[in-house]
Design an enzyme around this catalytic site. Structure first.
Site, PDB file in Angstrom:
ATOM      1  N   HIS A  18       0.859  -1.191   0.000  1.00  0.00           N
ATOM      2  CA  HIS A  18       0.000   0.000   0.000  1.00  0.00           C
ATOM      3  C   HIS A  18       0.892   1.237   0.000  1.00  0.00           C
ATOM      4  O   HIS A  18       1.918   1.276   0.695  1.00  0.00           O
ATOM      5  CB  HIS A  18      -0.904  -0.012   1.233  1.00  0.00           C
ATOM      6  CG  HIS A  18      -1.912   1.088   1.254  1.00  0.00           C
ATOM      7  ND1 HIS A  18      -1.588   2.378   1.611  1.00  0.00           N
ATOM      8  CD2 HIS A  18      -3.235   1.098   0.946  1.00  0.00           C
ATOM      9  CE1 HIS A  18      -2.668   3.137   1.544  1.00  0.00           C
ATOM     10  NE2 HIS A  18      -3.685   2.379   1.136  1.00  0.00           N
ATOM     11  N   ASP A  20       0.885   4.156   1.390  1.00  0.00           N
ATOM     12  CA  ASP A  20       1.225   4.714   2.704  1.00  0.00           C
ATOM     13  C   ASP A  20       2.192   3.809   3.451  1.00  0.00           C
ATOM     14  O   ASP A  20       3.090   4.282   4.162  1.00  0.00           O
ATOM     15  CB  ASP A  20      -0.038   4.920   3.546  1.00  0.00           C
ATOM     16  CG  ASP A  20      -0.960   5.986   2.984  1.00  0.00           C
ATOM     17  OD1 ASP A  20      -0.447   6.929   2.349  1.00  0.00           O
ATOM     18  OD2 ASP A  20      -2.183   5.873   3.164  1.00  0.00           O
ATOM     19  N   LYS A  21       2.018   2.494   3.299  1.00  0.00           N
ATOM     20  CA  LYS A  21       2.917   1.565   3.973  1.00  0.00           C
ATOM     21  C   LYS A  21       4.295   1.520   3.316  1.00  0.00           C
ATOM     22  O   LYS A  21       5.300   1.286   3.998  1.00  0.00           O
ATOM     23  CB  LYS A  21       2.285   0.169   3.997  1.00  0.00           C
ATOM     24  CG  LYS A  21       1.299  -0.004   5.132  1.00  0.00           C
ATOM     25  CD  LYS A  21       2.018  -0.066   6.450  1.00  0.00           C
ATOM     26  CE  LYS A  21       1.279   0.676   7.527  1.00  0.00           C
ATOM     27  NZ  LYS A  21       2.129   1.063   8.642  1.00  0.00           N
ATOM     28  N   GLU A  46      10.205  11.853   7.015  1.00  0.00           N
ATOM     29  CA  GLU A  46       8.928  11.621   6.348  1.00  0.00           C
ATOM     30  C   GLU A  46       9.176  11.227   4.898  1.00  0.00           C
ATOM     31  O   GLU A  46      10.123  11.712   4.270  1.00  0.00           O
ATOM     32  CB  GLU A  46       8.068  12.893   6.381  1.00  0.00           C
ATOM     33  CG  GLU A  46       7.939  13.542   7.743  1.00  0.00           C
ATOM     34  CD  GLU A  46       7.190  12.702   8.755  1.00  0.00           C
ATOM     35  OE1 GLU A  46       6.448  11.785   8.328  1.00  0.00           O
ATOM     36  OE2 GLU A  46       7.333  12.941   9.963  1.00  0.00           O
ATOM     37  N   GLU A  59      14.495  15.736   9.661  1.00  0.00           N
ATOM     38  CA  GLU A  59      15.625  16.243  10.438  1.00  0.00           C
ATOM     39  C   GLU A  59      16.341  15.078  11.102  1.00  0.00           C
ATOM     40  O   GLU A  59      15.687  14.185  11.655  1.00  0.00           O
ATOM     41  CB  GLU A  59      15.152  17.224  11.522  1.00  0.00           C
ATOM     42  CG  GLU A  59      14.346  18.401  10.992  1.00  0.00           C
ATOM     43  CD  GLU A  59      12.893  18.048  10.702  1.00  0.00           C
ATOM     44  OE1 GLU A  59      12.388  18.470   9.631  1.00  0.00           O
ATOM     45  OE2 GLU A  59      12.286  17.341  11.512  1.00  0.00           O
ATOM     46  N   LYS A 174      -5.700  -4.313   0.381  1.00  0.00           N
ATOM     47  CA  LYS A 174      -6.386  -3.906   1.610  1.00  0.00           C
ATOM     48  C   LYS A 174      -7.342  -5.021   2.019  1.00  0.00           C
ATOM     49  O   LYS A 174      -7.838  -5.777   1.177  1.00  0.00           O
ATOM     50  CB  LYS A 174      -7.192  -2.610   1.395  1.00  0.00           C
ATOM     51  CG  LYS A 174      -6.366  -1.415   0.975  1.00  0.00           C
ATOM     52  CD  LYS A 174      -7.222  -0.182   0.786  1.00  0.00           C
ATOM     53  CE  LYS A 174      -7.586   0.455   2.107  1.00  0.00           C
ATOM     54  NZ  LYS A 174      -8.256   1.779   1.922  1.00  0.00           N
ATOM     55  N   PHE A 238      -8.339  -4.060 -10.345  1.00  0.00           N
ATOM     56  CA  PHE A 238      -7.371  -3.351  -9.503  1.00  0.00           C
ATOM     57  C   PHE A 238      -5.983  -3.644 -10.072  1.00  0.00           C
ATOM     58  O   PHE A 238      -5.182  -4.341  -9.467  1.00  0.00           O
ATOM     59  CB  PHE A 238      -7.504  -3.821  -8.062  1.00  0.00           C
ATOM     60  CG  PHE A 238      -6.682  -3.058  -7.047  1.00  0.00           C
ATOM     61  CD1 PHE A 238      -5.939  -1.931  -7.375  1.00  0.00           C
ATOM     62  CD2 PHE A 238      -6.651  -3.490  -5.728  1.00  0.00           C
ATOM     63  CE1 PHE A 238      -5.191  -1.252  -6.434  1.00  0.00           C
ATOM     64  CE2 PHE A 238      -5.904  -2.826  -4.766  1.00  0.00           C
ATOM     65  CZ  PHE A 238      -5.169  -1.703  -5.127  1.00  0.00           C
ATOM     66  N   ASP A 246      -2.011   5.932  -6.263  1.00  0.00           N
ATOM     67  CA  ASP A 246      -2.386   6.843  -5.182  1.00  0.00           C
ATOM     68  C   ASP A 246      -1.122   7.234  -4.426  1.00  0.00           C
ATOM     69  O   ASP A 246      -0.320   6.367  -4.083  1.00  0.00           O
ATOM     70  CB  ASP A 246      -3.379   6.151  -4.236  1.00  0.00           C
ATOM     71  CG  ASP A 246      -4.008   7.092  -3.229  1.00  0.00           C
ATOM     72  OD1 ASP A 246      -3.865   8.320  -3.390  1.00  0.00           O
ATOM     73  OD2 ASP A 246      -4.641   6.601  -2.274  1.00  0.00           O
ATOM     74  N   ALA A 247      -0.943   8.507  -4.173  1.00  0.00           N
ATOM     75  CA  ALA A 247       0.242   8.957  -3.430  1.00  0.00           C
ATOM     76  C   ALA A 247       0.223   8.392  -2.015  1.00  0.00           C
ATOM     77  O   ALA A 247      -0.831   8.232  -1.400  1.00  0.00           O
ATOM     78  CB  ALA A 247       0.293  10.478  -3.387  1.00  0.00           C
ATOM     79  N   ARG A 252       0.136   7.779   7.765  1.00  0.00           N
ATOM     80  CA  ARG A 252      -1.274   7.973   7.422  1.00  0.00           C
ATOM     81  C   ARG A 252      -2.129   6.752   7.725  1.00  0.00           C
ATOM     82  O   ARG A 252      -3.322   6.743   7.459  1.00  0.00           O
ATOM     83  CB  ARG A 252      -1.392   8.365   5.946  1.00  0.00           C
ATOM     84  CG  ARG A 252      -2.646   9.147   5.636  1.00  0.00           C
ATOM     85  CD  ARG A 252      -2.550   9.991   4.394  1.00  0.00           C
ATOM     86  NE  ARG A 252      -2.216   9.227   3.198  1.00  0.00           N
ATOM     87  CZ  ARG A 252      -2.231   9.773   1.968  1.00  0.00           C
ATOM     88  NH1 ARG A 252      -2.561  11.049   1.816  1.00  0.00           N
ATOM     89  NH2 ARG A 252      -1.893   9.053   0.919  1.00  0.00           N
ATOM     90  N   LYS A 253      -1.535   5.699   8.291  1.00  0.00           N
ATOM     91  CA  LYS A 253      -2.293   4.488   8.619  1.00  0.00           C
ATOM     92  C   LYS A 253      -2.139   4.149  10.096  1.00  0.00           C
ATOM     93  O   LYS A 253      -1.868   3.012  10.485  1.00  0.00           O
ATOM     94  CB  LYS A 253      -1.820   3.328   7.738  1.00  0.00           C
ATOM     95  CG  LYS A 253      -2.316   3.443   6.298  1.00  0.00           C
ATOM     96  CD  LYS A 253      -3.811   3.243   6.199  1.00  0.00           C
ATOM     97  CE  LYS A 253      -4.339   3.462   4.784  1.00  0.00           C
ATOM     98  NZ  LYS A 253      -4.411   4.881   4.421  1.00  0.00           N
ATOM     99  N   LYS A 273      10.436   7.824  13.186  1.00  0.00           N
ATOM    100  CA  LYS A 273      10.863   8.510  14.406  1.00  0.00           C
ATOM    101  C   LYS A 273      11.758   7.602  15.240  1.00  0.00           C
ATOM    102  O   LYS A 273      11.433   6.436  15.468  1.00  0.00           O
ATOM    103  CB  LYS A 273       9.643   8.929  15.229  1.00  0.00           C
ATOM    104  CG  LYS A 273       8.737   9.918  14.510  1.00  0.00           C
ATOM    105  CD  LYS A 273       7.472  10.195  15.292  1.00  0.00           C
ATOM    106  CE  LYS A 273       6.575  11.162  14.523  1.00  0.00           C
ATOM    107  NZ  LYS A 273       5.285  11.380  15.206  1.00  0.00           N
ATOM    108  N   LYS A 277      11.469   9.917  20.595  1.00  0.00           N
ATOM    109  CA  LYS A 277      10.178  10.557  20.377  1.00  0.00           C
ATOM    110  C   LYS A 277       9.098   9.766  21.109  1.00  0.00           C
ATOM    111  O   LYS A 277       8.862   8.594  20.820  1.00  0.00           O
ATOM    112  CB  LYS A 277       9.841  10.614  18.886  1.00  0.00           C
ATOM    113  CG  LYS A 277      10.457  11.768  18.123  1.00  0.00           C
ATOM    114  CD  LYS A 277      11.927  11.620  17.914  1.00  0.00           C
ATOM    115  CE  LYS A 277      12.466  12.658  16.928  1.00  0.00           C
ATOM    116  NZ  LYS A 277      13.944  12.568  16.837  1.00  0.00           N
ATOM    117  N   ASP A 279       5.963   9.951  20.898  1.00  0.00           N
ATOM    118  CA  ASP A 279       4.898   9.463  20.015  1.00  0.00           C
ATOM    119  C   ASP A 279       5.061   7.975  19.772  1.00  0.00           C
ATOM    120  O   ASP A 279       4.088   7.228  19.719  1.00  0.00           O
ATOM    121  CB  ASP A 279       4.951  10.185  18.657  1.00  0.00           C
ATOM    122  CG  ASP A 279       4.196  11.494  18.661  1.00  0.00           C
ATOM    123  OD1 ASP A 279       3.398  11.709  19.576  1.00  0.00           O
ATOM    124  OD2 ASP A 279       4.417  12.300  17.743  1.00  0.00           O
TER     125      ASP A 279
END
Length: 393
Positions: A18, A20-21, A46, A59, A174, A238, A246-247, A252-253, A273, A277, A279
């Site tokens: 995918h 995003d992955k 990123e 960074e 998916k 598909f 798709d970008a 995002r997941k 990260k 961090k 997060d």
């Protein structure tokens, strides 16, 4: 809060292919690249993926003089895309363009997260924020069943694709699983969706017959849904997928990464990260604590929240919710957890041994519910606090 007695719940997963992955895996591979050279490196990278192009930004900082060049980062990105299996006209590991805008970390951020440099003497959190960890006894992984099945379906299909057993399959996919619950116990499947990128020559019926036995193998006996609730590629085709279709963007997941919507998420993504961090590291710590609470039999379900301020070491709060399933009060559990684990950024990293290049495996098919690895991967899935916690019973 108790769930209604009879209800449906749905979670989804996405494959390693995918878009995003793909971005998450590139970002985490770069984190591992830095940590392999300097365990104290600071990394926030990123990734964006689109038609035959990868864009890197963020960074970084090393503390031991290690130097990681743009060329090394770019090669790492190509290696990830090659491993996933993208050799398509619209996205190919060998000829995709890479734009690299990664640069040095701000000194103002550095002084807040390095011991003795900011307003406080201790190493502080890298940012303010809230993080959640969750566990439930509905599966052996102590994870929501909807998400476990969603992940497992795509993992098995990826294995078949990589092995060459199913050459009709392409990397992007998916899944979505809807379960029927009786109280907190899953009792059957109400609907199941798999959308899988495929070779142009593959028919929809061929894909259904590739996917059907995989699902039958993963679900409990008798749980396969009725045919009108078994959806494969509902649009019909598909073929164009992945970053060409798709970008993709890092982070995002986050619901796929965590608990499939069955528990709150603090908002911060994990991939890209380093473990300083919160997060990332505090989300791992709260999962570790919640899992140990459930594994110890203190509750059937447990949700834990912590909060931090930038530059401040200890969490500002620790909240425990056992959804009225606890055998011990939440106040007592919270007090014991603080005794068992130092929840400062440094304390978490030491307790879970996070300053190692262990993050690439977590960037696809979920960060939680995975087996701890021989090299320290998924250390936050250990249940080594169970004996101490059972003393509260």
């Amino acid at each position: 809060m108790m769930k209604q007695k009879a209800h449906e719940f749905t979670s989804e997963s996405v494959s390693e292919g995918h878009p995003d992955k793909v971005s998450d895996q590139i970002s985490d591979a770069i984190v591992d690249l830095f940590l392999a050279r300097d365990p104290t490196a600071k990394v926030a990278v990123e990734t964006m993926t689109t038609t035959n192009r990868v864009i890197l930004a963020g960074e970084v900082r090393t503390n031991n003089g290690a130097e990681i060049t743009h060329d090394e980062m770019n090669q790492t990105a190509r290696d990830v895309v090659k491993r996933i299996g993208y050799e398509q006209d619209g996205f190919h590991w060998e000829n995709m363009a890479i734009d690299n805008f990664v640069h040095g970390q701000s000194t103002e951020i550095a002084q807040g997260v390095e011991a003795g440099q900011g307003l406080y003497n201790e190493e502080g959190a890298g940012d303010q924020g809230i993080m959640f960890g969750y566990a439930t006894n509905e599966t052996p992984e102590l994870m929501p069943a909807t998400l476990v099945y969603s992940h497992q379906i795509l993992q098995k299909l990826a294995q078949l694709r990589h092995s060459g057993a199913q050459p009709a399959l392409e990397p992007d996919a998916k899944s979505q699983v809807t379960l029927q619950y009786d109280g907190s116990v899953p009792v059957g499947v109400n609907a199941l969706v798999v959308s899988h990128q495929h070779k142009d020559s593959a028919s929809l019926e061929e894909l259904r017959e590739i996917i059907r036995p995989v699902i039958q193998e993963i679900l409990p006996d008798g749980w396969f849904p009725d045919e009108d609730k078994f959806y494969v590629n509902p649009t019909g085709r598909f073929v164009i997928g992945g970053p060409d279709g798709d970008a993709g963007l890092t982070g995002r997941k986050i619901i796929v990464d965590t608990y499939g919507g069955a528990a709150p998420h603090g908002g911060g993504a994990f991939s890209g990260k380093d473990p300083s961090k919160v997060d990332r590291s505090a989300a791992y710590a709260t999962r570790y604590l919640a899992k140990n609470v459930v594994a110890a039999g203190l509750a059937e379900r447990c949700d834990i929240q912590v909060s931090y301020a930038i530059g401040v070491a200890q969490p500002l709060s620790l909240y425990v919710d056992t959804f009225s399933t606890g055998k011990v009060s939440e106040e007592i559990i919270a007090k014991k957890l603080r005794e068992l684990m130092d929840l400062s950024p440094r304390g978490i990293r030491n307790h879970l041994a996070l300053e190692r290049p262990i993050y690439s495996p977590s960037a696809a098919y979920g960060h939680f519910g995975r087996a701890p690895g021989e090299n320290g991967e998924f250390s936050w899935e250990k249940t080594d606090l169970v004996e101490e916690l059972q003393r509260l019973l």
